[in-house]
Structures are given as C-alpha cells and as structure tokens.
Write a protein that holds these residues in place. Structure first.
Motif, PDB file in Angstrom:
ATOM      1  N   ARG A   1      31.066  -1.588 -17.368  1.00  0.00           N
ATOM      2  CA  ARG A   1      32.516  -1.678 -17.169  1.00  0.00           C
ATOM      3  C   ARG A   1      32.883  -1.344 -15.731  1.00  0.00           C
ATOM      4  O   ARG A   1      33.755  -1.999 -15.130  1.00  0.00           O
TER       5      ARG A   1
ATOM      6  N   LYS B   1      33.330  -5.591 -27.120  1.00  0.00           N
ATOM      7  CA  LYS B   1      33.832  -6.965 -27.081  1.00  0.00           C
ATOM      8  C   LYS B   1      33.674  -7.650 -28.437  1.00  0.00           C
ATOM      9  O   LYS B   1      34.628  -8.235 -28.953  1.00  0.00           O
TER      10      LYS B   1
ATOM     11  N   GLU C   1      35.854  -5.820 -30.984  1.00  0.00           N
ATOM     12  CA  GLU C   1      37.219  -5.558 -30.501  1.00  0.00           C
ATOM     13  C   GLU C   1      37.593  -4.081 -30.644  1.00  0.00           C
ATOM     14  O   GLU C   1      38.525  -3.708 -31.357  1.00  0.00           O
TER      15      GLU C   1
ATOM     16  N   LYS D   1      30.102 -14.349 -21.581  1.00  0.00           N
ATOM     17  CA  LYS D   1      31.364 -14.992 -21.952  1.00  0.00           C
ATOM     18  C   LYS D   1      32.350 -13.942 -22.432  1.00  0.00           C
ATOM     19  O   LYS D   1      31.972 -12.993 -23.120  1.00  0.00           O
ATOM     20  N   ASP D   2      33.603 -14.124 -22.073  1.00  0.00           N
ATOM     21  CA  ASP D   2      34.630 -13.186 -22.504  1.00  0.00           C
ATOM     22  C   ASP D   2      35.940 -13.951 -22.666  1.00  0.00           C
ATOM     23  O   ASP D   2      36.606 -14.273 -21.686  1.00  0.00           O
ATOM     24  N   TYR D   3      36.275 -14.272 -23.927  1.00  0.00           N
ATOM     25  CA  TYR D   3      37.470 -15.056 -24.206  1.00  0.00           C
ATOM     26  C   TYR D   3      38.566 -14.160 -24.762  1.00  0.00           C
ATOM     27  O   TYR D   3      38.312 -13.270 -25.573  1.00  0.00           O
ATOM     28  N   SER D   4      39.771 -14.418 -24.353  1.00  0.00           N
ATOM     29  CA  SER D   4      40.910 -13.679 -24.892  1.00  0.00           C
ATOM     30  C   SER D   4      41.415 -14.374 -26.153  1.00  0.00           C
ATOM     31  O   SER D   4      41.062 -15.517 -26.445  1.00  0.00           O
TER      32      SER D   4
ATOM     33  N   HIS E   1      29.027  -4.297 -25.206  1.00  0.00           N
ATOM     34  CA  HIS E   1      28.890  -5.523 -25.990  1.00  0.00           C
ATOM     35  C   HIS E   1      29.611  -5.392 -27.329  1.00  0.00           C
ATOM     36  O   HIS E   1      30.352  -6.314 -27.735  1.00  0.00           O
TER      37      HIS E   1
ATOM     38  N   GLU F   1      28.511 -13.236 -30.793  1.00  0.00           N
ATOM     39  CA  GLU F   1      28.262 -12.049 -29.970  1.00  0.00           C
ATOM     40  C   GLU F   1      27.567 -10.956 -30.799  1.00  0.00           C
ATOM     41  O   GLU F   1      26.631 -10.314 -30.335  1.00  0.00           O
TER      42      GLU F   1
ATOM     43  N   THR G   1      30.369 -10.102 -12.598  1.00  0.00           N
ATOM     44  CA  THR G   1      30.382 -10.688 -13.935  1.00  0.00           C
ATOM     45  C   THR G   1      29.598  -9.782 -14.877  1.00  0.00           C
ATOM     46  O   THR G   1      28.894  -8.864 -14.431  1.00  0.00           O
ATOM     47  N   GLU G   2      29.705 -10.054 -16.178  1.00  0.00           N
ATOM     48  CA  GLU G   2      28.992  -9.237 -17.167  1.00  0.00           C
ATOM     49  C   GLU G   2      27.484  -9.283 -16.941  1.00  0.00           C
ATOM     50  O   GLU G   2      26.805  -8.249 -16.994  1.00  0.00           O
TER      51      GLU G   2
END
Length: 411
Positions: free
Chosen positions: A258, A40, A43, A167-170, A37, A186, A267-268
């Motif tokens: 992971r 993400k 970063e 949720k995982d946004y680039s 977590h 997050e 999914t996460e």
C-alpha cells in the motif's frame, strides 16, 4: 559451525531443520501479499485486513506454552512432525476459503497455520542451537534463520507472480455480475501457492519420520519450568523485545505494498516486486549477520541495527515518493538479525529452563497480532494516510535498542 568429528552426526539433521526455517518463512512473508490482496478481493478495510496477522500471531500466543509442554513430553523430532502436519492443514483450508470468499475461513486457515508455526519454531529454534558446539550456537541459529531470509525474498516474488493480478476495478467500472466474477478470480489466485506449500510440508514430514536424529537431550534439558525461566531478567527483557520486534516487522511488511503504491506511485505488481527486494535485503542481512556476529558482539550489533532502523522509519514518515520506498526496503537488511539474536540472547544460560524459555519467546510473537491492527486503525482514522501508521513500528525500535543496551551492560 561444526567440528569434523561432529559433522556426520549433525549435518543432515541440521539441513532438515534449516529447511523448516524456509517453509515458515514462506508462510509468514506471503502475508505481505495476502493482506492487500484480500483487502481487494473481499472488500475489507485496513483494520479488517490486518486480522489475518491477528489470527496467525494470536495462534502463536495460544500455542506457545502447549508447544513447550509438548516438546518436554515427545521431544524435538516428534514436535516438529506434529507442527508440519498442522501447518499443512491450515494451508489446505485456504482452498474452501477461496472458493466461498469467506473471510472467516481465511482467518481459520491463518490461525491453524499459526499453531503449526508456533510448534515448529518452539522446537526448531532451540534444536538448531544444540546441533553442534555450544560456543557457536548463536552463529548457527543466525545461519538457519538466513533461510528464513531466503523465503522473505522468494515469497513476495512468488506471491506477485501467482497471487497479485495487477488489476483493480472500482464498483463504478464493472457491472454487478462482472464485479463478482472479478472478485472470485482474485480470491481463487491464492489456492495454487498454498496447495503447493501444503504438499511440500507433507513431504518434509515423511523425510523427518524416516531420518534418524541424534539424541541431544539430557536429563537436565528434560526438566525446567516456566517459572524458573521467567526468573531470568534477561529472558524477561528478551520477551518484551521480541514482542515489539515482531510487531514492527509485521507492520512494515503488511503495509509495504500500500505504501509503495500510494507513496511511491507504483502499480500493484511493481510494489510486490519491491517487497521482494525488501526480502532480498533481509536475506543478505541474515547471511551478513552470521558473519558479523563472529567479530562483533551480538548485543552491540543489535543496538546498532535498532538505531539505524529507527532512523529509516523516521525517513519513511517524514519524506515522500520513492525515498519512502527505498527507506522501507533498507529496513529489510537491518531487521534481519533481530529475531534470532534476541532469541539466542534470551535463552543464554537458561540450562534446564531452555525449552520453557523458548516457549515464552515464541509466545511473545503475539506482537504481530496487536501492532498491525493498531496501525490499520490509525491509518483508517487518518483518512487512509499510510505514513502516519509508521509511528507504530518506529516506537518499537526504541524498546529493541534498550534490550540490546541491557545485554551490553551485562557483558
């Protein structure tokens, strides 16, 4: 575990001490959620994210000997009270860490939590063995550690519900302002669980201060030395085995999500749920181990479990898809008894050196600070190929098997 005549004297203190195993189990097993977590939310690279483990387990290493010296001076009960207060302080530090998205503050909180846990474990593990007959000490410790297993089940499910967003946004998906708002959201999600744990710890500290505990000390137990404890060959082996065991366990859980996402296509949220299943099997294994150690010598059971864990880890490395996740989940069952069994075998027969011996065994938990970083570095340098990293825990199970074999030869 208790004779009728001893029951009234030891039962309530044993229940309270057992609750500690659940609480530090929550903290330790939330890191399996926290590491991916924070990777993400802040970063981070794989190697950087494992520094959460490093901070917590480095604290164990630093605090273990002072905790043992503290116990010799203030006794088990006061040592537990100090551990609870320090543990809660570390939990509350996660609030400003989340507010500022400051990785250094997160590491500081994890480090303070580790100091509290080291103090609690140095006190509670040997104390649990002394709250009843000596001949059932290993069984009693395995029973208390079963509630650590209960926490291993609860923590991933709670973390999945309250911390993971799914949720995982680039960077390409969101604009800069939206991305920063998403990352802050997050980071903020960790606050609720850690505030709740911190308050619970303060309540437990009040209960411990009010309840009268039996005096299990004697003149011999107030003596002893680290040098005297270290003279035991089996304790030295136990320290080595515990070092590798904790390293292996932390590696498995830190990269479980992971692996489930990349190797199993989950999914996460699904991966977090499977980590909860790992914890459930860990808990079942603890309760089963309590029963099995009554009929199978502890060292023999440890050898069997270490061999099976080696095989499961090999499957994790060699195969692909859901089978990898199933093998990782099954590891939860066979890792379950290793810590308490190594601990109990290591302090057996130490007499007046039990407390310093316990400190040395808790000190060996630094394996959890070292092996995940090595694993993260290996993964980063293998193009983010998670499976390659599992050669690290695989090698650890060889040492645990050798320790068990050494005890079997002694028996």
């Amino acid at each position: 575990m208790f004779n009728p005549s001893m029951k009234n004297k030891f039962l309530l203190p044993f229940i309270l001490v057992t609750s500690l195993f659940f609480m530090w189990g929550l903290a330790n097993n939330l890191t399996g959620i926290l590491i991916p977590h924070l990777r993400k939310a802040l970063e981070l690279s794989n190697t950087q994210s494992t520094l959460v483990d490093t901070a917590a387990y480095l604290a164990y290493f630093i605090a273990a000997i002072p905790a043992g010296l503290l116990l010799k001076k203030v006794g088990y009960k006061n040592g537990i009270l100090i551990g609870l207060l320090v543990f809660s302080l570390g939990c509350f530090l996660f609030v400003p860490a989340a507010n500022t998205r400051d990785f250094g503050l997160f590491l500081g909180g994890a480090f303070i939590i580790g100091i509290g846990l080291a103090t609690l474990e140095t006190a509670a593990n040997p104390y649990a063995t002394k709250l009843g007959p000596e001949e059932t000490a290993t069984t009693r410790l395995n029973f208390a550690q079963s509630f650590n297993g209960l926490a291993a089940t609860a923590a991933p499910f709670l973390g999945t519900i309250f911390i993971l967003s799914g949720k995982d946004y680039s960077q390409e998906t969101l604009g800069e302002a939206e991305r920063l708002a998403y990352l802050q959201m997050e980071a903020n999600s960790v606050k609720g669980p850690y505030i709740t744990i911190g308050i619970t710890l303060l309540v437990l500290a009040i209960l411990f201060s009010l309840v009268k505990f039996p005096n299990v000390e004697d003149k011999q137990q107030n003596g002893g030395s680290f040098t005297g404890a270290w003279r035991s060959p089996l304790l030295r082996w136990a320290v080595l085995a515990q070092f590798f065991y904790v390293g292996a366990q932390v590696c498995v859980t830190s990269f479980f999500i992971r692996m489930a996402m990349e190797g199993g296509g989950m999914t996460e949220k699904e991966a977090g749920s499977y980590l909860g299943i790992y914890g459930l099997l860990f808990m079942i294994g603890r309760f089963a181990g309590t029963a099995l150690t009554r009929i199978i010598p502890a060292a023999k059971l440890l050898a069997i479990y270490a061999a099976i864990s080696f095989a499961l880890c090999l499957i994790t490395i060699q195969l692909e898809g859901n089978l990898v996740v199933f093998a990782l989940g099954a590891l939860g069952f066979f890792l379950s008894i290793m810590f308490p069994t190594i601990f109990a075998l290591g302090i057996q027969g130490l007499g007046e050196n039990t407390k310093p011996g316990s400190s040395l065994l808790v000190m060996s938990i630094i394996g959890g600070a070292i092996f995940p970083v090595i694993m993260g570095y290996l993964i980063d340098n293998a193009g983010d190929h998670i499976q390659v990293g599992y050669y690290i825990p695989l090698s650890c199970f060889i040492i645990i098997f050798l320790f068990a074999h050494k005890n079997l030869k002694k028996a």
